[in-house]
Scaffold this active site. Sequence first.
Site, short mmCIF file in Angstrom:
data_model
loop_
_atom_site.label_atom_id
_atom_site.label_comp_id
_atom_site.label_asym_id
_atom_site.label_seq_id
_atom_site.Cartn_x
_atom_site.Cartn_y
_atom_site.Cartn_z
N CYS A 102 0.55 5.11 -5.18
CA CYS A 102 0.74 3.75 -5.70
C CYS A 102 1.08 3.79 -7.19
O CYS A 102 1.84 2.96 -7.69
CB CYS A 102 -0.51 2.91 -5.47
SG CYS A 102 -1.96 3.45 -6.42
N HIS A 137 -6.19 0.86 -7.17
CA HIS A 137 -4.83 0.70 -6.67
C HIS A 137 -3.94 0.21 -7.82
O HIS A 137 -4.46 -0.33 -8.81
CB HIS A 137 -4.82 -0.31 -5.51
CG HIS A 137 -3.55 -0.37 -4.73
ND1 HIS A 137 -2.92 0.75 -4.24
CD2 HIS A 137 -2.78 -1.42 -4.35
CE1 HIS A 137 -1.83 0.38 -3.57
NE2 HIS A 137 -1.73 -0.93 -3.64
N ASN A 161 3.26 -5.23 -3.45
CA ASN A 161 2.47 -4.08 -3.04
C ASN A 161 3.39 -2.99 -2.52
O ASN A 161 4.62 -3.17 -2.42
CB ASN A 161 1.47 -4.50 -1.97
CG ASN A 161 0.30 -3.54 -1.84
OD1 ASN A 161 0.13 -2.64 -2.65
ND2 ASN A 161 -0.51 -3.72 -0.81
#
Length: 365
Positions: free
Chosen positions: A167, A312, A332
């Site tokens: 991520c 994240h 995302n």
Amino acid sequence: MSEVIEMIMILIIVTLCFLMIPFNLQPNTVIEARKKFDTFIRLYGKPYRYNVREYEHRFQIFRSSLNKIATLNAHRAENDTAIYGITQYADLTDQEFLQLKLADLKQSQTLDKFIIESKSSEMKDDIIFSRAKRAALKIPENLPKVVDWREKGVVAPVKSQGACGACWAFSVVDTIASITAIKRQQNVTDLCVEQVINCAGNDNFGCDGGDTCRLLEWLRSNNHKLTTQKECRTVLSLENGTTCLFGKALKGEFMTVEKYTCASLVDREDLMLRYLANHGPIVAAVNAISWQYYLGGVIQYHCDGSFEELNHAVEIIGYNLESNIPYYLVKNSWGPRFGDHGFIKIQIGKNLCGIANRVSIIDLI
């Protein structure tokens, strides 16, 4: 006399039958759960459909997920409030979900002190490193009420990091792609995220995790230029191993980092709005543990904002102040089937999900 007794017995039996009908009409929750689970398996192509032991193990986790979903939705106060339901992660325990999707943000002890590595004069004046008592959000004057950089064609498509814990790379690379498109006044061009995953140093570990701030530091200090996805070649095979194919930026190119922030904007979310409106998308570290069942709507609850829970990294691509619940628009990296076509909405002004704890604003040359 026997006829009377017989009649009484018949009445008792009939009465009992009627009393039992409501119970028989009640749906069997286990059967209903199993129907949902079988649909879930087919929809997401789960591999354990014919593995009896694994099937039963995952079914019990799935039933637990249904209870959690009901609890999450019990707090919905408005139609715009986030709604939770069955997602592709509904057969995972909390720990499995954490390990699969959220164990990839490895934070640096040095950079976690919110030091700005390179700051413009505006940043020097505006950014305050503080975690003081929560203050009411002050919206800057003349700020657009709605900003969505997708409408300008400068946001790259939603990607899926799959089982790769990167991520940190997806969020930074896609934000650089957006800023490049804005500076060049053209539509976005996808950049080669694999180049960063495979090659980035400075205590970044590819699919085993990394850090957004350390990546930006590495890109800037080495004057690295990201190539386009179309031209994406990450390594060159040599007799003694491989070498990464990172080019050095040339004068006039916009794909290299000039300066960036790694800052806490808790209690200063007005600055996030200002930069989103006037500069472009930004990078944020978040706590996404409660996103396991997110389907859409604005997150208002169930999302701890403490710095210690950051796990994240995402790209924030806009905001909406006209909504009944003002929200950030967050991109995302779990694919377009997650959430609202790959996007999440998070309420502004409360540091929900820790969205203001660790923010990076990127400038390119």
